[in-house]
Design a protein around this motif. Structure first.
Motif, short mmCIF file in Angstrom:
data_model
loop_
_atom_site.label_atom_id
_atom_site.label_comp_id
_atom_site.label_asym_id
_atom_site.label_seq_id
_atom_site.Cartn_x
_atom_site.Cartn_y
_atom_site.Cartn_z
N MET A 181 0.85 -1.19 0.00
CA MET A 181 0.00 0.00 0.00
C MET A 181 0.88 1.24 0.00
SD MET A 181 -3.25 -0.72 2.52
CE MET A 181 -4.27 0.51 1.70
N ASP A 182 0.34 2.30 -0.59
CA ASP A 182 1.07 3.57 -0.68
C ASP A 182 0.17 4.69 -0.17
OD1 ASP A 182 1.51 6.11 -2.79
OD2 ASP A 182 3.33 5.30 -1.91
N VAL A 183 0.73 5.56 0.66
CA VAL A 183 -0.01 6.70 1.19
C VAL A 183 0.13 7.87 0.21
CG1 VAL A 183 -0.37 8.25 3.14
CG2 VAL A 183 0.53 5.93 3.52
N LYS A 184 -0.98 8.37 -0.27
CA LYS A 184 -0.95 9.50 -1.21
C LYS A 184 -0.58 10.77 -0.46
CE LYS A 184 -4.58 7.54 -4.17
NZ LYS A 184 -5.93 7.76 -4.73
N SER A 185 0.39 11.51 -1.00
CA SER A 185 0.82 12.79 -0.41
C SER A 185 1.03 12.64 1.10
CB SER A 185 -0.22 13.88 -0.70
OG SER A 185 -0.41 14.03 -2.08
N LYS A 277 -3.44 -14.64 7.57
CA LYS A 277 -4.80 -14.59 7.02
C LYS A 277 -4.98 -13.38 6.11
CE LYS A 277 -7.35 -17.08 10.62
NZ LYS A 277 -8.47 -17.00 11.58
N VAL A 278 -5.47 -13.64 4.90
CA VAL A 278 -5.73 -12.56 3.96
C VAL A 278 -6.85 -11.66 4.49
CG1 VAL A 278 -6.45 -12.00 1.59
CG2 VAL A 278 -4.99 -14.00 2.02
N GLY A 279 -7.77 -12.22 5.25
CA GLY A 279 -8.85 -11.43 5.82
C GLY A 279 -8.34 -10.35 6.77
N GLU A 280 -7.31 -10.68 7.55
CA GLU A 280 -6.72 -9.69 8.45
C GLU A 280 -6.03 -8.58 7.67
OE1 GLU A 280 -6.71 -9.30 11.79
OE2 GLU A 280 -8.19 -10.92 11.90
N ILE A 281 -5.41 -8.94 6.55
CA ILE A 281 -4.77 -7.93 5.70
C ILE A 281 -5.82 -6.99 5.12
CG2 ILE A 281 -3.40 -7.57 3.61
CD1 ILE A 281 -2.00 -10.20 4.17
N SER A 282 -6.93 -7.56 4.64
CA SER A 282 -8.01 -6.73 4.07
C SER A 282 -8.60 -5.81 5.13
CB SER A 282 -9.09 -7.63 3.48
OG SER A 282 -8.58 -8.45 2.45
N LYS A 283 -8.75 -6.32 6.35
CA LYS A 283 -9.28 -5.50 7.45
C LYS A 283 -8.36 -4.33 7.73
CE LYS A 283 -10.41 -5.75 12.38
NZ LYS A 283 -10.47 -6.65 13.57
N PHE A 284 -7.06 -4.57 7.74
CA PHE A 284 -6.08 -3.50 7.98
C PHE A 284 -6.13 -2.46 6.87
CE2 PHE A 284 -1.72 -1.96 7.07
CZ PHE A 284 -1.57 -1.14 8.18
N LYS A 285 -6.29 -2.91 5.62
CA LYS A 285 -6.37 -1.97 4.51
C LYS A 285 -7.56 -1.03 4.67
CE LYS A 285 -4.09 -4.78 0.95
NZ LYS A 285 -4.26 -5.45 -0.38
N GLU A 286 -8.69 -1.57 5.06
CA GLU A 286 -9.87 -0.74 5.27
C GLU A 286 -9.64 0.26 6.39
OE1 GLU A 286 -12.60 -0.44 3.56
OE2 GLU A 286 -11.96 -1.96 2.11
N MET A 288 -6.77 1.58 7.28
CA MET A 288 -5.86 2.62 6.80
C MET A 288 -6.56 3.58 5.84
SD MET A 288 -2.98 2.37 8.29
CE MET A 288 -2.01 3.45 7.24
N ARG A 289 -7.47 3.04 5.02
CA ARG A 289 -8.21 3.92 4.10
C ARG A 289 -9.13 4.88 4.85
NH1 ARG A 289 -8.00 -0.39 -0.01
NH2 ARG A 289 -9.58 -1.59 1.13
N SER A 290 -9.55 4.50 6.04
CA SER A 290 -10.38 5.40 6.84
C SER A 290 -9.57 6.51 7.49
CB SER A 290 -11.12 4.60 7.92
OG SER A 290 -10.21 4.09 8.89
N LEU A 291 -8.24 6.32 7.57
CA LEU A 291 -7.38 7.32 8.20
C LEU A 291 -6.66 8.20 7.19
CD1 LEU A 291 -5.75 5.10 10.98
CD2 LEU A 291 -7.61 6.75 11.25
N PHE A 292 -6.25 7.63 6.06
CA PHE A 292 -5.46 8.36 5.07
C PHE A 292 -5.99 8.05 3.67
CE2 PHE A 292 -2.52 7.16 8.54
CZ PHE A 292 -2.16 8.42 8.99
N SER A 293 -5.57 8.88 2.74
CA SER A 293 -5.85 8.60 1.33
C SER A 293 -4.79 7.61 0.84
CB SER A 293 -5.79 9.90 0.52
OG SER A 293 -6.00 9.64 -0.85
N MET A 294 -5.21 6.39 0.52
CA MET A 294 -4.29 5.30 0.24
C MET A 294 -4.45 4.78 -1.19
SD MET A 294 -2.83 4.85 3.28
CE MET A 294 -2.01 3.27 3.02
N SER A 295 -3.37 4.22 -1.70
CA SER A 295 -3.40 3.47 -2.96
C SER A 295 -3.14 2.00 -2.64
CB SER A 295 -2.33 3.98 -3.94
OG SER A 295 -2.58 5.30 -4.34
#
Length: 456
Positions: A181-185, A277-286, A288-295
Motif C-alpha cells: 500500500m502507498d499513502v498518497k501525499s 490470514k488474507v482477511g486480516e490484511i483486508s481489514k487493515f487496509k480498510e 488505513m483507508r479510513s485514516l489516510f488517502s491510500m493506494s
C-alpha cells in the motif's frame, strides 16, 4: 498557531470561472490576538489562478493519449504548464493540499522570511518502463531553514533493506501473501509544531492578495521536519489500531498472535503488509483507508526498484530493470559479458600508477552497484572491494568496475529466491566469504555477508 480551524478568507478557483467542475482551493487567515474576540464576518473573494486559468478541458484528460507521449520529466514550471498531463497533476496536488487543510493565507509577520516553493515533476513507471502516471509535487525550499529556528528534530526511521529481505524470507517460509500500500501525499498529513511561512505556489497566486504568504498547519515536502512529522503521525495511527512498534527495528509493526498475526514494514509512505490470514490484511487496509488517502497496490510486485514475484514455491526478488539502467549510465549496454565478477587474485592499491579518471563518474557507478547488492549477493565481495578506491581512482580501478559491469550484462535476470522449505522450526542463517589478509596496504580480511531464513 491556532488550535482550531481558521475562518475562510479567500477562495481561488482553478479552471474556468463558469465551469461547474472547477476545483476550489480554500485559504484561511489565522486569527490574531486583536481579532479573536470580534464577530466581524470574513470577506470572500473569487479570482482565477494567474497562469492556469483555462483548465476545464484537462479535468477529464485521457492519459492514454497525449500524456503517454510525453516521456520526459519537465524541469521547470514554465515547461510543465504547456503539458496537459502536468497541469492536471498540479491540480490533483493542490486538491490534496486543500483536503488536508495544509495552509492558511495571512500577512507576513515582522522579522520573518517566507520559504520559497517550487514544483517538481516525476513520471512514474512500472518495472517494464511503462508510464503509469505523471506526478507533480509542491516542494518547499527547505535548505534555507535554520536549525533551532525553523525546526528542531528531523530523524525518522525507515525499514532497512536487510529488514525488508527478512520480512520477505519469513513470508516465503510461512507461505504468506505480501501486500503493498502507498499513502498518497504522505507528508501533507504531518502536524507542524513550529510556525512556518511559505510563499504562494507558482501558478496559484491569489490575484487579490499577491503580497500575502501562507502559514503552514501541516508539513510540505522539502521541509526538514516533514519526514519526522509524518512518521510521528503514522506511528500514532498504527498504535491506535493495536500495533506495537518493534524494539530493535523502528519501522516494523506487529499486531495479533498466531493466525491473526499481522506484520507491517514502513518505508516513508510505502507499506508492505504480510500475515497468515488474507482477511486480516483486508481489514487493515480498510482501517488505513479510513485514516489516510491510500493506494492499494494489492500483491507486492515492485518495491523500491526491486521486482518481486510471489508463488507457491517462494518469493523471488530481482533488479533487472535497475541493472539495465546502470549499464546505460556507464554506456556499456550491449558489451561482451564476463563469467565472473572479478579476476582471480586481483590486487588493487590506492597508490596505483595508472592514469587518473573522473572520480565523480566512478563514485556514481559504484554507488548504484551497492544498491544492486540488495538482490545480488554474488556481487558483495567485488563491489565492496572496488568501493575502497573511490577517493582517487585510476584506470586500473575503472577496469575492475567495468569487469563487474560485464558480469552484470550476462546475468541481468539473476536475483535471490527465498524458498519455502518443510520443517519444524525457523533459523536465521548467515553466509560469508572472506579474503584472508589479501589487502595490500593493511593486510586486513575483507568479508562479505548475506542472510536468509531457513526451516530446521
Amino acid at each position: 498557531m491556532p488550535s482550531s480551524p481558521a475562518t475562510p478568507d479567500t477562495t481561488i478557483v482553478l479552471g474556468s470561472p463558469a465551469s461547474s467542475s472547477a476545483v476550489g482551493i480554500e485559504f484561511c487567515t489565522p486569527p490574531t490576538d486583536a481579532s479573536r474576540g470580534t464577530d466581524e464576518a470574513p470577506r470572500r473573494y473569487r479570482t482565477v489562478a494567474n497562469t492556469l486559468a483555462t483548465m476545464q478541458p484537462i479535468l477529464d484528460f485521457d492519459y492514454s493519449e497525449e500524456c503517454l507521449l510525453s516521456e520526459e520529466e519537465p524541469t521547470s514550471f514554465l515547461e510543465a504548464e504547456k503539458q496537459s498531463c502536468c497541469r492536471k497533476a498540479m491540480l490533483e496536488e493542490m486538491k490534496s493540499i486543500e483536503n488536508n487543510s495544509t495552509w492558511c493565507l495571512t500577512n507576513l509577520p515582522p522579522r520573518h522570511k517566507p520559504i520559497g516553493l517550487k514544483w517538481v515533476f516525476k513520471v512514474k513507471r512500472d518495472a517494464s518502463g511503462k508510464i503509469l502516471k505523471h506526478k507533480a509535487r509542491l516542494v518547499a525550499k527547505g535548505y534555507v531553514q535554520q536549525h533551532g529556528v525553523d525546526y528542531d528534530e528531523v530523524f525518522a526511521p525507515v525499514a532497512r533493506m536487510e529488514t525488508v529481505r527478512l520480512l520477505v524470507a519469513m513470508a516465503a517460509q510461512e507461505g504468506w501473501e505480501i501486500h503493498h500500500m502507498d499513502v498518497k501525499s504522505a507528508f501533507l498529513n504531518g502536524d507542524l509544531e513550529e510556525d512556518v511561512y511559505v510563499v504562494q505556489p507558482p501558478g496559484f497566486v491569489d490575484e487579490e492578495h499577491p503580497d500575502k504568504v501562507l502559514i503552514l498547519q501541516k508539513t510540505l515536502y522539502g521541509l526538514k521536519q516533514a519526514p519526522r512529522a509524518w512518521n510521528a503521525k503514522l506511528d500514532e495511527s498504527l498504535v491506535s489500531l493495536g500495533f506495537r512498534r518493534s524494539v530493535t527495528e523502528g519501522a516494523v509493526y506487529t499486531r495479533g498472535r498466531g493466525d491473526a498475526r499481522l506484520i507491517v514494514g514502513v518505508y516513508v509512505d510505502d507499506l508492505i503488509i504480510t500475515g497468515a490470514k488474507v482477511g486480516e490484511i483486508s481489514k487493515f487496509k480498510e482501517q488505513m483507508r479510513s485514516l489516510f488517502s491510500m493506494s492499494d497496490l494489492e500483491l507486492l510486485t515492485y518495491y523500491l526498484g526491486m521486482e518481486v514475484n510471489q508463488s507457491s514455491e517462494g518469493v523471488t526478488m530481482s533488479q533487472s530493470a535497475y541493472a539495465t539502467k546502470i549499464l546505460e549510465k556507464a554506456r556499456m549496454q550491449g558489451c561482451n559479458s564476463s563469467q565472473v565478477p572479478m579476476e582471480n587474485r586481483l590486487k588493487l592499491s590506492k597508490e596505483s600508477k595508472g592514469e587518473d579518471i573522473d572520480a565523480t563518474q566512478l563514485r556514481s557507478i559504484v554507488g548504484s552497484l551497492r544498491y544492486l547488492l540488495n538482490t545480488r549477493p554474488d556481487l558483495s565481495y567485488s563491489v565492496g572491494y572496488v568501493s575502497r578506491f573511490m577517493e582517487k581512482p585510476t584506470t586500473e580501478h575503472w577496469a575492475a568496475v567495468k569487469h563487474i559491469l560485464r558480469y552484470i550484462a550476462g546475468t541481468l535476470n539473476v536475483g535471490v529466491k527465498f524458498k519455502r522449505e518443510q520443517g519444524q522450526g525457523s533459523l536465521l542463517v548467515g553466509y560469508s566469504d572472506r579474503d584472508m589478509a589479501g589487502m595490500l596496504m593493511i593486510e586486513k580480511a575483507q568479508p562479505g555477508f548475506y542472510s536468509s531464513l531457513k526451516k530446521i
